[in-house]
Design an enzyme around this catalytic site. Sequence first.
Site, PDB file in Angstrom:
ATOM      1  N   TYR A   1       0.881  -1.164   0.000  1.00  0.00           N
ATOM      2  CA  TYR A   1       0.000   0.000   0.000  1.00  0.00           C
ATOM      3  C   TYR A   1       0.915   1.209   0.000  1.00  0.00           C
ATOM      4  O   TYR A   1       1.808   1.301   0.850  1.00  0.00           O
ATOM      5  CB  TYR A   1      -0.865   0.037   1.265  1.00  0.00           C
ATOM      6  CG  TYR A   1      -2.104  -0.820   1.202  1.00  0.00           C
ATOM      7  CD1 TYR A   1      -3.036  -0.666   0.181  1.00  0.00           C
ATOM      8  CD2 TYR A   1      -2.366  -1.765   2.192  1.00  0.00           C
ATOM      9  CE1 TYR A   1      -4.187  -1.442   0.143  1.00  0.00           C
ATOM     10  CE2 TYR A   1      -3.524  -2.540   2.153  1.00  0.00           C
ATOM     11  CZ  TYR A   1      -4.423  -2.368   1.128  1.00  0.00           C
ATOM     12  OH  TYR A   1      -5.561  -3.130   1.082  1.00  0.00           O
TER      13      TYR A   1
ATOM     14  N   ASP B   1      -6.421  -0.736  -6.149  1.00  0.00           N
ATOM     15  CA  ASP B   1      -7.886  -0.673  -6.147  1.00  0.00           C
ATOM     16  C   ASP B   1      -8.435  -0.138  -4.831  1.00  0.00           C
ATOM     17  O   ASP B   1      -9.604  -0.310  -4.523  1.00  0.00           O
ATOM     18  CB  ASP B   1      -8.484  -2.063  -6.431  1.00  0.00           C
ATOM     19  CG  ASP B   1      -8.026  -3.117  -5.425  1.00  0.00           C
ATOM     20  OD1 ASP B   1      -7.410  -2.740  -4.412  1.00  0.00           O
ATOM     21  OD2 ASP B   1      -8.286  -4.311  -5.663  1.00  0.00           O
TER      22      ASP B   1
ATOM     23  N   HIS C   1     -10.310  -7.162  -5.247  1.00  0.00           N
ATOM     24  CA  HIS C   1      -9.972  -7.149  -3.830  1.00  0.00           C
ATOM     25  C   HIS C   1     -10.907  -8.087  -3.038  1.00  0.00           C
ATOM     26  O   HIS C   1     -11.348  -7.781  -1.939  1.00  0.00           O
ATOM     27  CB  HIS C   1     -10.091  -5.718  -3.294  1.00  0.00           C
ATOM     28  CG  HIS C   1      -9.152  -5.373  -2.181  1.00  0.00           C
ATOM     29  ND1 HIS C   1      -8.111  -4.501  -2.343  1.00  0.00           N
ATOM     30  CD2 HIS C   1      -9.105  -5.748  -0.874  1.00  0.00           C
ATOM     31  CE1 HIS C   1      -7.472  -4.344  -1.186  1.00  0.00           C
ATOM     32  NE2 HIS C   1      -8.061  -5.096  -0.283  1.00  0.00           N
TER      33      HIS C   1
END
Length: 510
Positions: free
Chosen positions: A243, A271, A360
Amino acid sequence: MRSVALPELRQHHGAQTALPWWTALDGVVYDVTGFAKRHPGGERVLRDVCGRDGTAAMVAVHPRDMAARVLSPAEVVGRLDATGITPEDVAKDPTARAAPEREEARPPLEQMLNAFDFEAVARETLSAEAWGYYSSGADDEISLRENHTAFQRVWLKPRVMVNVRAVDTTCEVLPGVSGRSALPLYISATAMGKLAHPDGEQAIVRAAHAANVVYMLPTLSSCTLEEMLAVRAPGQAVFSQLYVNADRERTREYVQRLERAGVRALFVTVDAPQLGRREKDMRNNFTSAKSDVQRGEDVRRDEGVTRAISSFIDPGLCWDDLGWLMGLSRMPLFLKGVQCAEDAVLAFRRGCRGVVLSNHGGRQLDASRSAIECLAEVMPALRAEPGYSRDRFHVYVDGGVRRGADVFKAVAMGATAVGVGRPVLYALAGYGQPGIERLVRVLRDELEMTMRLMGTPRLADASDAHVITRDLATHVTPTPRDFLAETTYEPLQTQTQRAGRKRGDVRGRL
Ligand SMILES: Cc1cc2nc3c(=O)[nH]c(=O)nc-3n(C[C@H](O)[C@H](O)[C@H](O)COP(=O)(O)O)c2cc1C
């Protein structure tokens, strides 16, 4: 070290707030006034343990030596005098269920015949918070369900009279980089492994090695990066999910730590500029979430685990950042969470080594398409690109993979490999490391059977000619009722229902 008793501690506030900023961990009392500001999940996350013995709550999601490593000797108040401590003075382990209940819900591991069996056991053995966090999807969970049912709209066209005495499911998930895996499958990054099991991600690293598959380490792990890396077997390949932090310097440091540690590939999650609304998780009001990792801002703890651990993710990440990301290390770079041909082609043109087609696990944008449907759109677009070859640019898919036949379908349609998320957490929750090993074995055996029955003894034999995908994009089509998956959805329990009153009694009048 001097002994301190509760009455004295109750005087010890250490801050100009009503909250007693002390907690006891493994019998030692710490003043956490300063640490609260440094806690990666924000100071609110500490509230549950403040003024109480926080040992059980802390070790549930953190390594045991965490306190000694992150708190300084100057923050030690003394040794806890246990006289007069009541159950109210002890913060609860947010992951725990009563041990007898757990055992009762757990059939012998050999009885786990497929991925859904692990899910059924996990539902019984996980705490409500952990189940809520793991199983939830975004909003109406349309994409969550679709991920699984989409595979049922791909039909198989077997060829017969092929010598299938020897079937080989092995492959290189990332050719030239990852080494050989038992099958074209890797364990995808999922946050907060310790909600499933006290060994958390360390058990997954060990299981991945034993089962001969690659694990993609999550940024939001509940073990530290060093702890995950420390239990790798010699030569074991791992990938890492990233991330991107709004504080880019932190991302740079983190990526460089990964590269120094020999992580083989970097998967940047694209995403999740904002984390989806996962209502099952939010309803739990989970206040005890903690994760290691990059430091975040203070958090809203009334929004479930998801929001509590994710506030640092940079919503500004865009295509212009790709050059910077690639310059951070020499690790091959992949985008995780691509959902259409246009973006896959852009990733190819901009020099990525591949993409993960993923929504996800249905946890982000609800009504986004399944990865397997996107795959049918992405492969022809890539094949039309000058310079594209399957060796140069890899397409992975994840979401809803629950059977060996699902792996086959994805590979036949052009994927290099598939990722699995929840099934691994569920296997971990019920049975620890051996559970994950069995799950992978089951999926491998199913894949081998599918390959034999399909007349494709090598993975390279599987192609578009073996799958019928014309119904894939038709979202209204008769599919068999999915009893196994349907039983996992949990609707809101109203006060009346929780109180156990009968339907005809009150509900009709609500
Ligand atoms: C509990 C949970 C936590 C997850 N955490 C992350 C994460 O931190 N980063 C990420 O990129 N994907 C995360 N994912 C998504 C997975 O990597 C993967 O895309 C998804 O789980 C695949 O779907 P499946 O669960 O149906 O196999 C998470 C998924 C779950 C279920």
